[in-house]
Design a protein around this motif. Sequence first.
Motif, PDB file in Angstrom:
ATOM      1  N   PHE A 163      26.077 -12.434  53.093  1.00 36.33           N
ATOM      2  CA  PHE A 163      26.990 -13.569  52.976  1.00 36.33           C
ATOM      3  C   PHE A 163      26.302 -14.650  52.158  1.00 36.33           C
TER       4      PHE A 163
ATOM      5  N   ASP B 132      30.460 -20.206  51.427  1.00 32.77           N
ATOM      6  CA  ASP B 132      31.883 -20.410  51.151  1.00 32.77           C
ATOM      7  C   ASP B 132      32.054 -21.009  49.767  1.00 32.77           C
TER       8      ASP B 132
ATOM      9  N   LYS C 110      38.497 -14.530  59.348  1.00 36.80           N
ATOM     10  CA  LYS C 110      37.935 -15.083  58.111  1.00 36.80           C
ATOM     11  C   LYS C 110      38.163 -14.127  56.950  1.00 36.80           C
ATOM     12  N   TYR C 111      38.292 -14.729  55.756  1.00 42.03           N
ATOM     13  CA  TYR C 111      38.545 -13.961  54.541  1.00 42.03           C
ATOM     14  C   TYR C 111      37.418 -14.161  53.539  1.00 42.03           C
ATOM     15  N   PHE C 112      37.148 -13.098  52.773  1.00 46.89           N
ATOM     16  CA  PHE C 112      36.037 -13.104  51.829  1.00 46.89           C
ATOM     17  C   PHE C 112      36.435 -12.402  50.537  1.00 46.89           C
TER      18      PHE C 112
ATOM     19  N   LYS D  29      34.483  -9.814  48.280  1.00 48.86           N
ATOM     20  CA  LYS D  29      33.337  -8.966  48.592  1.00 48.86           C
ATOM     21  C   LYS D  29      33.057  -8.023  47.436  1.00 48.86           C
TER      22      LYS D  29
ATOM     23  N   LYS E  58      29.050 -11.619  49.145  1.00 48.92           N
ATOM     24  CA  LYS E  58      30.264 -11.856  49.921  1.00 48.92           C
ATOM     25  C   LYS E  58      30.387 -13.365  50.073  1.00 48.92           C
ATOM     26  N   VAL E  59      31.537 -13.911  49.593  1.00 49.54           N
ATOM     27  CA  VAL E  59      31.762 -15.354  49.681  1.00 49.54           C
ATOM     28  C   VAL E  59      33.049 -15.622  50.451  1.00 49.54           C
ATOM     29  N   GLY E  60      33.021 -16.670  51.257  1.00 46.99           N
ATOM     30  CA  GLY E  60      34.171 -17.017  52.076  1.00 46.99           C
ATOM     31  C   GLY E  60      35.196 -17.826  51.304  1.00 46.99           C
TER      32      GLY E  60
END
Length: 187
Positions: free
Chosen positions: A30, A33, A70-72, A74, A79-81
Amino acid sequence: MSTTFDPAQLGQQLKDETGIPPLEKWNPEFCGDIDMRIAADGRWFYEGSPIGREAMVKMFARVLWREGDKYFLKTPVEKVGIQVDDVPFFVTQVERRKGEKGIELIFTTSTGDRVLADAEHPIRVETDPKTGEPSPYLMIRFGMEGKLARNLFYQLVELGRVVHDKKGSELIVDSTGEAFSLGKLRL
């Protein structure tokens, strides 16, 4: 936490991928965000501005992933929010055809996904307890849903059939031999 996000780099990482990549096999770290949001009407925003390039939105949609609520975005390496106002997909079209198990309803999202309503991709309808207004959804992929445009819901209502039982009357729409409730009827 925030991160530097480079859409061009994402495009480079995905250049050899066609269709939906094997996101379930990727386990990147991760990275934080980013200021990206999907509005309830399916529009995508980056740093507060609408993303106008349809190809860019489609690329982002291909790497969209959900974990819990939560959404990402990928990729194999990051992996970014991102923020999602309601659900990440917006369903804009429905096609009705005859199939092996009867009527088939094929839905198309604003990002070009085509999804056959079936046991793995059910239609569900939430009803607002205060207004009674229905909100129809379709499972798209990886536990993520798409909200059906209002006109599609009316099309489904026209295709529906009324079923009566001890609990009352319900409007049902069929696809691939599956029955999906559009809601209870008040008679």
